[in-house]
Design a protein around this motif. Structure first.
Motif, PDB file in Angstrom:
ATOM      1  N   GLN A   1       0.852  -1.192   0.000  1.00 23.21           N
ATOM      2  CA  GLN A   1       0.000   0.000   0.000  1.00 23.21           C
ATOM      3  C   GLN A   1       0.886   1.240   0.000  1.00 23.21           C
ATOM      4  OE1 GLN A   1      -1.829  -1.285   3.632  1.00 23.21           O
ATOM      5  NE2 GLN A   1      -3.715  -1.914   2.627  1.00 23.21           N
ATOM      6  N   ASP A   2       0.764   2.059  -1.062  1.00 25.40           N
ATOM      7  CA  ASP A   2       1.630   3.239  -1.156  1.00 25.40           C
ATOM      8  C   ASP A   2       0.900   4.524  -0.788  1.00 25.40           C
ATOM      9  OD1 ASP A   2       0.093   3.828  -3.400  1.00 25.40           O
ATOM     10  OD2 ASP A   2       1.774   3.919  -4.804  1.00 25.40           O
ATOM     11  N   ARG A   3      -0.276   4.388  -0.180  1.00 26.80           N
ATOM     12  CA  ARG A   3      -1.013   5.579   0.265  1.00 26.80           C
ATOM     13  C   ARG A   3      -1.652   5.309   1.627  1.00 26.80           C
ATOM     14  NH1 ARG A   3      -2.115  10.518  -1.939  1.00 26.80           N
ATOM     15  NH2 ARG A   3      -4.179  11.418  -1.648  1.00 26.80           N
ATOM     16  N   LEU A   4      -0.882   4.679   2.510  1.00 27.70           N
ATOM     17  CA  LEU A   4      -1.276   4.479   3.910  1.00 27.70           C
ATOM     18  C   LEU A   4      -0.616   5.567   4.746  1.00 27.70           C
ATOM     19  CD1 LEU A   4      -2.457   2.860   6.337  1.00 27.70           C
ATOM     20  CD2 LEU A   4      -0.370   1.477   6.280  1.00 27.70           C
ATOM     21  N   PHE A   5      -1.428   6.296   5.488  1.00 25.27           N
ATOM     22  CA  PHE A   5      -0.928   7.404   6.294  1.00 25.27           C
ATOM     23  C   PHE A   5      -1.157   7.118   7.778  1.00 25.27           C
ATOM     24  CE2 PHE A   5      -1.975   9.130   2.166  1.00 25.27           C
ATOM     25  CZ  PHE A   5      -0.927  10.003   1.891  1.00 25.27           C
ATOM     26  N   GLU A   6      -0.203   7.553   8.599  1.00 24.59           N
ATOM     27  CA  GLU A   6      -0.461   7.553  10.035  1.00 24.59           C
ATOM     28  C   GLU A   6      -1.730   8.355  10.285  1.00 24.59           C
ATOM     29  OE1 GLU A   6       1.440   8.989  14.316  1.00 24.59           O
ATOM     30  OE2 GLU A   6       2.485   9.492  12.446  1.00 24.59           O
ATOM     31  N   SER A   7      -2.496   7.952  11.272  1.00 28.49           N
ATOM     32  CA  SER A   7      -3.791   8.590  11.499  1.00 28.49           C
ATOM     33  C   SER A   7      -3.691  10.000  12.052  1.00 28.49           C
ATOM     34  CB  SER A   7      -4.614   7.728  12.462  1.00 28.49           C
ATOM     35  OG  SER A   7      -4.907   6.477  11.884  1.00 28.49           O
ATOM     36  N   ILE A   8      -2.572  10.307  12.706  1.00 27.83           N
ATOM     37  CA  ILE A   8      -2.431  11.589  13.387  1.00 27.83           C
ATOM     38  C   ILE A   8      -1.013  12.097  13.201  1.00 27.83           C
ATOM     39  CG2 ILE A   8      -1.933  10.388  15.572  1.00 27.83           C
ATOM     40  CD1 ILE A   8      -3.254  12.759  17.048  1.00 27.83           C
ATOM     41  N   THR A   9      -0.850  13.390  13.118  1.00 28.25           N
ATOM     42  CA  THR A   9       0.484  13.968  12.949  1.00 28.25           C
ATOM     43  C   THR A   9       1.189  14.019  14.301  1.00 28.25           C
ATOM     44  OG1 THR A   9      -0.569  16.144  13.092  1.00 28.25           O
ATOM     45  CG2 THR A   9      -0.052  15.346  10.913  1.00 28.25           C
ATOM     46  N   SER A  10       1.554  12.838  14.795  1.00 28.36           N
ATOM     47  CA  SER A  10       2.176  12.777  16.110  1.00 28.36           C
ATOM     48  C   SER A  10       2.937  11.471  16.271  1.00 28.36           C
ATOM     49  CB  SER A  10       1.117  12.957  17.207  1.00 28.36           C
ATOM     50  OG  SER A  10       1.736  13.213  18.455  1.00 28.36           O
ATOM     51  N   TYR A  11       3.127  11.064  17.516  1.00 29.69           N
ATOM     52  CA  TYR A  11       4.018   9.945  17.820  1.00 29.69           C
ATOM     53  C   TYR A  11       3.215   8.686  18.158  1.00 29.69           C
ATOM     54  CZ  TYR A  11       3.285  10.304  22.917  1.00 29.69           C
ATOM     55  OH  TYR A  11       2.744  10.289  24.176  1.00 29.69           O
ATOM     56  N   SER A  12       3.873   7.710  18.766  1.00 29.55           N
ATOM     57  CA  SER A  12       3.339   6.353  18.889  1.00 29.55           C
ATOM     58  C   SER A  12       2.066   6.237  19.713  1.00 29.55           C
ATOM     59  CB  SER A  12       4.403   5.432  19.495  1.00 29.55           C
ATOM     60  OG  SER A  12       5.460   5.224  18.593  1.00 29.55           O
ATOM     61  N   LEU A  13       1.978   6.884  20.857  1.00 31.00           N
ATOM     62  CA  LEU A  13       0.801   6.676  21.711  1.00 31.00           C
ATOM     63  C   LEU A  13      -0.484   7.117  21.024  1.00 31.00           C
ATOM     64  CD1 LEU A  13      -0.665   5.852  24.238  1.00 31.00           C
ATOM     65  CD2 LEU A  13       0.083   7.984  25.344  1.00 31.00           C
ATOM     66  N   PRO A  14      -0.594   8.350  20.541  1.00 30.20           N
ATOM     67  CA  PRO A  14      -1.840   8.688  19.840  1.00 30.20           C
ATOM     68  C   PRO A  14      -2.062   7.840  18.592  1.00 30.20           C
ATOM     69  CG  PRO A  14      -0.256  10.500  19.722  1.00 30.20           C
ATOM     70  CD  PRO A  14       0.279   9.533  20.709  1.00 30.20           C
TER      71      PRO A  14
END
Length: 651
Positions: free
Chosen positions: A150-163
């Motif tokens: 998948q070349d368009r999977l984004f982290e859900s939030i602009t932050s680090y591991s816990l969120p």
């Protein structure tokens, strides 16, 4: 100036864009889509979600063939002085990465310019511009080659591991972003295990005991954790509905049990597997150690009696400070975050398929919710794409391909795919997604579909419903039966237009020829936006034109089939862009936007092209600030649904 009318005159310059409608191409291996469970999803009885740590997409797969990887000419400025830094092949198995909290993410993104990575690097300039390939990541590249990348999977939030892990479990973080906020002691909102438990769906959260990267993730110190410890990577003990329920709390499990459960054929219906620091790939953990560990997990499932009913999803929870060139989509005040790699492995996974649809960690939740009838928790998981494009449920399940934990040679041989006789697979013609819509161009794949290759007359306003003795009918979810207009018939592919007025939901397509009938299912939605590319793959140079209203020129050139390159756009001479796609018009009240790099472009027209049935066009005014930007990605968003990405370049 009437750009719509003028563009029709320029269509003679666009043979490659239209070739995807009338020229056969290699068949994908496919079925899909919300809100109802996609046909065939019931074959997946076990979901395994493996979350690793801190790697961006370009860092791991930026040079993978056929994916949206590193653009040429990139050079990121060094705010500490000295020359800019270009991406380079990093042979080191231990990397340092960079800071990766909320503030760092915003700095890296830099309003969409994606040029702020070096400021947060560990060292000057550090290794954040480095990339790996099959030489360091042989098994990950083999999984992409054999299954789905998948070349368009984004982290859900602009932050680090816990969120990020909170979004993985709950489709929200309760507003917690990390920067400038104390870490919450507990969480009162719903998360997926609570809902699974209430529906008697079996689940386990497997945790590898040992230190977690607390200090490296911005915490005060590393936490020596077990499965009951609340940590950045395991927030479940901070949910009272889990902590205070012995049955639920007992589902937090030492990860050594995962191998036993796989061996015994007792994996639960839903599993998450969480590493410790050494196994995580979180810098400075070795990428080789992490890959070997993940290979062991995959092999355990492949060796299990449950392999034929399992889907494995692998992702990395944030970018870890490493460079990525794609500006994340803005869905709300929290995200999306920076792009990360995603892999899907299953006996039903499509083989060698690069999935260009937009996903986030809520997509993991969405596919589980669909499969087990669980109510979505937030707007995020309710509208997330479900990753069903990763599967081909019409194929016979494939045998496992066991890789050596120390790394198997890349590329491994592809497997022979077996489809039952008479099976049809229907996809969007723009990029192979299962999403189709009324008045959209679709491609139907199968065997012995026609005895010869025939095309409808050029620029047919009314497509024939019989071509070379082949007819196709569609029965929609309401029982309505529609003849289907045909662009092309060939032995292995039929290109057609989904009829206007077809109801949303699961439809049955029936192809009749001199030898008999073939059938298949498809899922129809109101819209199914896809963007045509010059090489007909759904990735690479956009099949587009630029104009000044009088003259037209293509934004690409294709000296040989499939060998298309970008033609630089001169904004002073041609300030307007014409994009071609399908599944965009979608009826009244459609909201259409176009983003080129980080810039929103003014949409002048969006709708039917008017000459070719099913072909849509979107005309935009090009922002002058794109001058000199070089290669950029372009995508269209229609009522919140994004197309695949394509490429343009600006002189």
């Amino acid at each position: 100036m009437n750009l719509k009318t003028g563009i029709r005159a320029g269509l003679a310059l666009l043979p490659v864009a239209l070739a995807v409608i009338v020229v056969p191409r290699q068949a994908p291996t496919q079925n899909a889509a919300p809100p109802a469970p996609p046909p065939g999803l019931e074959k997946i009885q076990h979901f395994v979600f493996i979350m690793q740590e801190n790697r961006s997409y370009d860092h791991y797969f930026g040079t993978y063939p056929g994916s949206e990887g590193l653009p040429p000419g990139v050079c990121v400025p060094n705010p500490n002085g000295g020359p800019c830094v270009a991406p380079y092949h990093d042979t080191a198995l231990v990397n340092q990465g960079g800071a990766h909290n909320w503030a760092n993410a915003l700095n890296c993104i830099d309003g969409g310019l994606m040029d702020g990575f070096i400021a947060g690097a560990s060292g000057n300039p550090g290794d954040v511009m480095g990339w790996h390939d099959s030489r360091e990541l042989a098994n990950y590249w083999n999984y992409a080659h054999l299954y789905v990348l998948q070349d368009r999977l984004f982290e859900s939030i602009t932050s680090y591991s816990l969120p990020a892990h909170l979004y993985m479990l709950a489709a929200q973080s309760g507003g917690y972003i990390g920067t400038g906020q104390p870490q919450p002691d507990s969480y009162a909102f719903a998360e997926i295990t609570e809902l699974l438990g209430s529906g008697k769906i079996d689940w386990r959260y497997y945790v590898n005991r040992g230190p977690t990267a607390g200090a490296a993730d911005g915490g005060v110190a590393n936490v020596d954790a077990d499965e009951t410890t609340y940590s950045f990577w395991n927030p479940l003990p901070a949910f009272p509905v889990v902590k205070n329920d012995p049955t639920q709390f007992g589902r937090l499990t030492n990860a050594t049990q995962f191998y036993t459960d796989a061996q015994n054929g007792t994996l639960p219906q839903v599993s998450w597997v969480i590493p410790n620091n050494t196994l995580s790939e979180h810098p400075p953990a070795s990428v080789a150690t992490g890959m070997n560990y993940v290979t062991g997990l995959v092999n355990a499932v492949m060796n299990s009696a449950q392999w034929n009913s399992t889907a494995i999803f692998i992702a990395w929870d944030d970018w870890g400070g490493f460079y990525d060139h794609v500006d994340p989509a803005k869905v709300d005040q929290y995200g999306l975050g920076i792009r990360v790699p995603g892999l899907v492995i299953s006996p039903y996974a499509r083989q060698g398929y690069v999935d260009h649809k937009t996903y986030s960690f809520e997509s993991w939740l969405r596919v589980v919710e669909e499969r087990f009838g669980v109510q979505p928790m937030t707007g995020r998981d309710n509208t997330a794409n479900d990753m069903a494009d990763a599967f081909d449920f019409t194929a016979q399940p494939r045998a496992p391909v066991l890789l050596s934990p120390s790394g198997s040679p890349y590329p491994q041989p592809l497997q022979t795919l077996v489809h039952p006789a008479g099976t049809l697979i229907t996809v969007n013609s723009a990029y192979g997604t299962y999403a189709i819509a009324p008045e959209a161009v679709a491609s139907i794949y199968g065997s012995n579909l026609a005895t010869q290759t025939l095309q409808a007359p050029p620029a047919s306003q009314q497509l024939p419903v019989s071509l070379g003795g082949v007819t196709v009918t569609l029965k929609d979810a309401n029982g309505g039966v529609f003849p289907v207009g045909l662009y092309l018939v060939s032995p292995n592919q039929v290109n057609c237009v989904i009829p206007k007025g077809v109801a949303s939901g699961v439809a049955t397509l029936t192809l009749t020829n001199s030898a008999g009938t073939l059938t298949g299912t498809a899922v129809v939605g109101a819209i199914a936006p896809g963007l045509y590319t010059a090489n007909s793959t759904g990735q690479g140079p956009a099949a587009a034109q630029v104009t000044n209203g009088g003259t037209y020129s293509n934004t690409f050139q294709c000296p040989a089939a499939g060998a298309c390159t970008l033609t630089p756009i001169n904004l002073a001479a041609t300030p307007y862009l014409i994009l071609y796609g399908t599944g965009i018009r979608g009826g009244a009240g459609v909201a259409v936007s176009v983003k080129i790099g980080n810039l929103d472009s003014q949409v002048l027209y969006a709708g039917a092209q008017g000459t070719y049935p099913g072909l849509d066009q979107v005309n935009v005014s090009l922002p002058a600030v794109l001058k000199g930007r070089g290669q950029q990605v372009v995508a269209i968003t229609v009522n919140g649904q994004a197309t695949n990405m394509a490429q343009l370049t600006f002189q």
